[in-house]
Write a protein that holds these residues in place. Structure first.
Motif, PDB file in Angstrom:
ATOM      1  N   ALA B 695       2.806  -6.413   7.064  1.00  0.00           N
ATOM      2  CA  ALA B 695       2.417  -6.825   5.711  1.00  0.00           C
ATOM      3  C   ALA B 695       0.988  -7.366   5.724  1.00  0.00           C
ATOM      4  O   ALA B 695       0.181  -7.053   4.836  1.00  0.00           O
ATOM      5  CB  ALA B 695       3.387  -7.881   5.191  1.00  0.00           C
ATOM      6  N   ARG B 696       0.654  -8.159   6.739  1.00  0.00           N
ATOM      7  CA  ARG B 696      -0.708  -8.702   6.830  1.00  0.00           C
ATOM      8  C   ARG B 696      -1.727  -7.585   7.016  1.00  0.00           C
ATOM      9  O   ARG B 696      -2.802  -7.586   6.416  1.00  0.00           O
ATOM     10  CB  ARG B 696      -0.806  -9.693   7.999  1.00  0.00           C
ATOM     11  N   GLN B 697      -1.385  -6.643   7.881  1.00  0.00           N
ATOM     12  CA  GLN B 697      -2.308  -5.527   8.125  1.00  0.00           C
ATOM     13  C   GLN B 697      -2.522  -4.725   6.848  1.00  0.00           C
ATOM     14  O   GLN B 697      -3.640  -4.327   6.525  1.00  0.00           O
ATOM     15  CB  GLN B 697      -1.746  -4.620   9.221  1.00  0.00           C
ATOM     16  N   THR B 698      -1.433  -4.490   6.136  1.00  0.00           N
ATOM     17  CA  THR B 698      -1.530  -3.707   4.904  1.00  0.00           C
ATOM     18  C   THR B 698      -2.386  -4.440   3.880  1.00  0.00           C
ATOM     19  O   THR B 698      -3.264  -3.845   3.245  1.00  0.00           O
ATOM     20  CB  THR B 698      -0.119  -3.457   4.351  1.00  0.00           C
ATOM     21  N   GLU B 699      -2.140  -5.746   3.761  1.00  0.00           N
ATOM     22  CA  GLU B 699      -2.926  -6.534   2.807  1.00  0.00           C
ATOM     23  C   GLU B 699      -4.420  -6.451   3.139  1.00  0.00           C
ATOM     24  O   GLU B 699      -5.256  -6.251   2.249  1.00  0.00           O
ATOM     25  CB  GLU B 699      -2.455  -8.001   2.840  1.00  0.00           C
TER      26      GLU B 699
END
Lengths: 724, 724
Positions: B695-699
């Motif tokens: 999720a962090r990478q996608t954000e």
């Protein structure tokens, strides 16, 4: 090769072979103790008795900054600076915070700072003292490292006069505890890619610090969870809509009175960790936080009032690495602290292994001392040899560091050498400390698992040393990059003929300089008989050749495999690199091992006059230890030497026999060799290494002896008559 | 061998060679995915797509006691049974004590006890369930192991009807928590030499338990510091002034109401440990403590009222080992718990490595997933292969254990096989768990060091598994003893001719039975071209031959070296043995590795119908994994294969290339392979393995993408024009 039943590999043939080799090795080792006395010629009467001059060796190991080390050890021996096992997170954090104040009071932490602000400009001494704090509590070492070695050092090395005057005094006095906010949740090793931005607002003359997404939160920062009042924050410097890359900013984060975060600043506690729980690691994030323009630490890059960027270093890449390079001292000090921890671990395990008895091997009543078992020797003595190698290598690193940071020798080449050396040695020593602590723990059995014997606590604390201040694998990749660039500089457009010529040319010049790629002539040696070959292996130049040849060959092979990369697309070049990543890292590791070996050898043969006081007996023991280290490396990589035709199967077998016999030779000297580390009971603080085990063994043996003498010992049950 | 400059070892020649080998390996691996479908003939249309059937494989891994395991995992998922990080020693101890009561309430801990006292006589199921508790908290696993697996099991297996009736119900219900008082401060592995005595007093009909000196204090005992009301105490049984060796006694130690030590009993708290701090380990000592004669656990040795000793086992040595043998379940369950911990570690590290991105290797903007780096694959995927091997090997061990303890197959040979198998597997799996947890920790960087990601906590707890229930090295020495006695039984008076004949005879019978020494015909193989040799390496029979040959050869060589011992004095024989101790242990380790490999292979090829549901795609993946394990072992011991002429340098080089390529082939399947372990978020409980990183990478990527699209991303500083 055709695989046939080869009778020379039959058990009986092999056994005789081994016996011949073993005999040859033993006589070679006997001969090594008959080195000629320095002034005279060798004769049979010149037998040197292997014996460690503990006092001399202890002083020698203390190195250049002996006094600072001794002073720091004195501090480490104070109970109020030591760790109390079993404290809660909060208690431990509070204790270490308080201990930092004691360090200030004792004036132990300001050596690296400029005289202009009350420091001593003593870079090597500063690190030497700092390293020894690991004996009191690694949390204390690292927390003071965060405050003065990272937060303070960033202000010192990345800031200029204004920052030194404005910020250093309060940092030095601990009035302002601070965090070193470089790593982000999303980016650790790849600092260049961090997400935090510092955008210059010309109208206000301020930088606006901002965290654009969760991955850009600063993370794992010591002092961030509780104590930090300010931080040096690394962020992408943006001005006039251009990103000039990562720069450092001095940023107040908490109200000094209330301890509350300042407006726009937020954070989280990282909570419990695997170790180092005396440090309050945490996360920070920034929501459009404004700081004065002057808070940019502007030594390598500045922004004028009108927003114009300027830098003394034109290339953004070089500028970035120059800034990071000023922070090399973290790696240097972890290297030294790891060596200290390995020394303590071996002091504990060897003292215990020398007293603890288990199993009656050769007698009905007397049990054997653990260290008399071959396996126990094999588990601990090579680690002792590596610890000596790492210790001498660290002294070289620290010396290099001091030369560069004092300005005595700080050319680009010097700085590059320093960074390569640190990147090479820190991975090896941090992993070595963990392996040694673990082997020591297991070698002490259940006693090793008790906190009171310190091995588990030190291991837990040092665990993170393998990945912080540069992940070990990433550091080795940096070393490999240097080796490959050294290689390509030499052989830029060379074909194999040129390469061969180069190798021959190098034969004349074996001098080793710097920390870059070594070269050595490929000598065509006749390895002859077993006895001859056995002697050759222990020869320092043979060890040097074997180790150097491996590095050079590996680097050459990888370079050849990577050569097509220059003609490939970025993607294909990356794939090619990735296909050889393990080899690249292995080459760097081999190089780092060679650097350790060279340091050990220089410590033995050093021309600097340092070794002049070395007794011949000590020299014999240390030479055995160096040989064990060198041949141990060859043994570890034996498959490579065999696959590449550098060792015949027979010589390869001799290597293993040799390291075993060397361990046995060194065995009577191990207690002296750990005594020379100079750590007293007040530093070791392990109840099994106090002589308590010996007292217990003596009490038990006396009990049985007395009972036997008095006839009160019950007779053993008779074994039943053997049935036929 | 003469060392000459060999142009085939030149970088460029080697590079081409490597390329040829790499190509051959890739086509061999392609071919491996074109295995014929089970029912038909192979054709090009029969390509099997490598694909893991996670559900089927998950069920397969659960093994015979699937239901029990699932039930125990459900329990382990309950927060009230789980560890709370950061508790103090006292809090953690109290919590685990309370959790034991919950286990009683849930009826999870009585399976091994006889139906006559409310148990289920289910030995395998009992251990299977017990192992899974490691997921909740290793302290809970080990503390329940102390209570029911050691204290209770000693009463069960060493006691008789009277003891079962008198003591088991209160042990099962936890009304009487107890310690297993075998180890002493002075004696761990060498149990036969303990100092505590139990002397029979005919006049009173009582045993007098006594600790004669400090080294004979019982030590490291779970339940001894706080909770224990009774203990099974091991002591030298003395009656009529004859010492009949070590026997076990049921001894009340504390007043159940006040918690005070009973008269004559004393003790100490072991305090904080490196892990497992939910268990109250401590020391006990006895000053002439009297217990009824009937408290001798008398299954294998008894004392009549008049003091006459009797035993069903005439030889004191055999009697001792028989008694200890009944306690093998400790080793069995540590083996299983270690496998479970390794599975959790890899689930965490592989999930994170599949989501975490770092460095832009092949593109300007997109960072690479960690597991796409070769080095990351090399660090984790071979450990995944070993975990599968250890898991299948454990299932065999547990099955064997159940057969013996249920009485379905409990001949002397069966018991000996069980003990050898446990002594072989437990060292490998416990070390493997520690190495895997550490590699996983480092592979997760700073995040791996946070307690919330569990790796450090599990590692700290499992540390002691390497030395308790038998020090790993001592266990391997037991295995070696078995191998040497198997060898000498076969070749008692054989000369080399007989040996050769034997080897040929064995060619017809390659069936593997039991856990003792394997033999295999030495086949005379023509290894021909690189391509051919590469194919051969991956062949299961070639792997079997390489691994078996090594064990057999090593054992044969050591046996030959030790043969003179029978003619030597006890002291000289011990010295001879000691001179070869490392080789002996290395042979045992090789044997244990072979047993793991065989278990993996049987799991693939098993005739028991178990594999009937295996999809071809799953078989391809698992076969790659097995090959990676097998060839990984060959790679690890490559120097041996080269020195002993078993592999040519060229083939040896192919081994390393092969394992690298196998890892790359397996890489797309690793997430499925850890999913098949069947541990849900409620078991893994690591915040980095929840998808949070993804999720962090996608954000972050979305942020940059949007900024680029909107034209708001600051431009990078222009690189200066290159100077010439």
């Amino acid at each position: 090769m055709t695989h046939t039943v080869d009778t020379t590999n039959s058990p009986s043939a092999r056994r005789e072979d081994d016996a011949v080799q073993a005999d040859a090795i033993e006589s070679e080792l006997d001969a090594s103790a008959r080195i000629p006395k320095r002034s005279g010629r060798a004769s049979t009467s010149d037998v040197v008795v292997a014996r460690t001059d503990v006092e001399w060796l202890g002083q020698y190991l203390l190195g250049t900054w002996a006094d600072v080390r001794l002073g720091a050890r004195e501090l480490s021996a104070r109970p109020d600076l030591q760790r109390i096992d079993g404290q809660t997170l909060d208690e431990h954090r509070a204790r270490v915070s308080g201990q930092l104040k004691l360090l200030v009071e004792h004036g132990q932490v300001h050596r690296a700072f400029p005289e202009s602000v009350g420091g001593a400009d003593d870079h090597g001494g500063n690190i030497a003292g700092f390293e020894e704090l690991v004996l009191a509590d690694p949390s204390l070492q690292i927390k003071s490292g965060v405050q003065w070695g990272l937060f303070g050092a960033a202000v010192l090395h990345l800031g200029t006069e204004y920052h030194h005057k404005a910020f250093l005094p309060a940092i030095m006095s601990l009035e302002v505890p601070g965090a070193f906010a470089m790593t982000e949740t999303g980016h650790g090793s790849d600092v260049a890619a961090i997400g935090t931005t510092a955008t210059y607002d010309e109208s206000a003359g301020e930088f606006v610090l901002h965290t654009p997404f969760r991955g850009a939160w600063k993370d794992y920062l010591g002092n961030a969870a509780v104590d930090g009042i300010a931080a040096v924050v690394f962020a992408q410097l943006v001005t006039k809509n251009v990103n000039h890359g990562v720069h450092a900013f001095y940023v107040p984060i908490r109200d000094a009175v209330t301890g509350e975060f300042l407006p726009g600043v937020g954070g989280e506690d990282d909570g419990l960790k695997g170790g180092l729980n005396g440090i309050d690691n945490g996360r920070l994030h920034f929501d459009q936080v404004r700081i004065p323009r002057l808070n940019l630490l502007n030594r390598y890059g500045d922004v004028a009032e009108d927003g114009t960027y300027s830098s003394s270093i034109e290339s953004p890449g070089r500028r970035f690495f120059t800034m990071l390079g000023t922070l090399v001292q973290g790696r240097v000090s972890l290297d030294g602290a790891s060596v200290a921890a390995a020394k303590v671990a071996l002091t504990i395990a060897i003292t215990y292994g020398n007293e603890r008895r288990q199993f009656t091997a050769g007698s009905d009543t007397d049990e054997e001392v653990l260290l008399d078992y071959q396996l126990h020797q094999k588990r601990l003595i090579p680690k002792l040899a590596t610890t000596y190698a790492a210790s001498f290598a660290h002294e070289q690193l620290l010396t290099k560091f001091d030369e560069v940071f004092s300005g005595r020798a700080d050319s680009d080449d010097d700085r590059q050498d320093l960074e390569t050396l640190a990147a090479a040695l820190k991975p090896l020593s941090t992993w070595h400390a963990l392996e040694t602590l673990q082997e020591a723990r297991e070698a002490c059995g259940g006693a090793g698992f008790l906190a009171e014997n310190r091995l588990v606590g030190l291991r837990a604390d040092l665990d993170i040393y393998a990945t912080f201040e540069g992940d070990n694998h990433v550091l080795l990749q940096l070393v490999a990059k240097r080796l490959l660039s050294d290689y390509s500089r030499r052989f830029a457009k060379a074909d194999f003929g040129v390469l061969a010529r180069y190798v021959v040319e190098q034969a004349a010049d074996k001098t080793v300089n710097g920390s870059g790629l070594r070269s050595l002539a490929q000598t065509v040696a006749d390895f002859g008989s077993t006895a001859r070959s056995v002697g050759q292996l222990r020869d320092a130049s043979a060890q040097r050749q074997l180790l150097t040849d491996r590095v050079e060959t590996m680097v050459g092979e990888v370079a050849a495999k990577l050569r097509p990369a220059s003609k490939l697309s970025q993607k294909d070049a990356a794939d090619l690199f990735n296909l050889h990543q393990s080899e690249i890292i292995e080459a760097a590791r081999a190089h780092a091992e060679l650097l350790q070996w060279e340091a050990f050898t220089e410590a033995l043969e050093g021309s600097a006059g340092l070794t002049s006081g070395m007794h011949d007996g000590t020299r014999v023991v240390l030479t055995w230890l160096r040989d064990l280290f060198g041949l141990g490396l060859v043994e570890k990589h034996l498959a490579w030497y065999l696959m590449n035709g550098r060792l015949s199967p027979k010589r390869a077998q001799a290597v293993g026999l040799y390291t075993e016999r060397l361990s046995a030779r060194i065995r009577p000297h191990v207690q002296d060799l750990v005594r020379a580390f100079g750590y007293g009971p007040e530093h070791v603080r392990a109840s099994i290494a106090t002589g308590a085990e010996k007292a217990r063994q003596t009490e038990a043996r006396d009990y049985y002896r007395a009972a036997r003498a008095a006839g009160t010992l019950p007779a053993p049950e008779k074994k039943p008559a053997r049935k036929r």
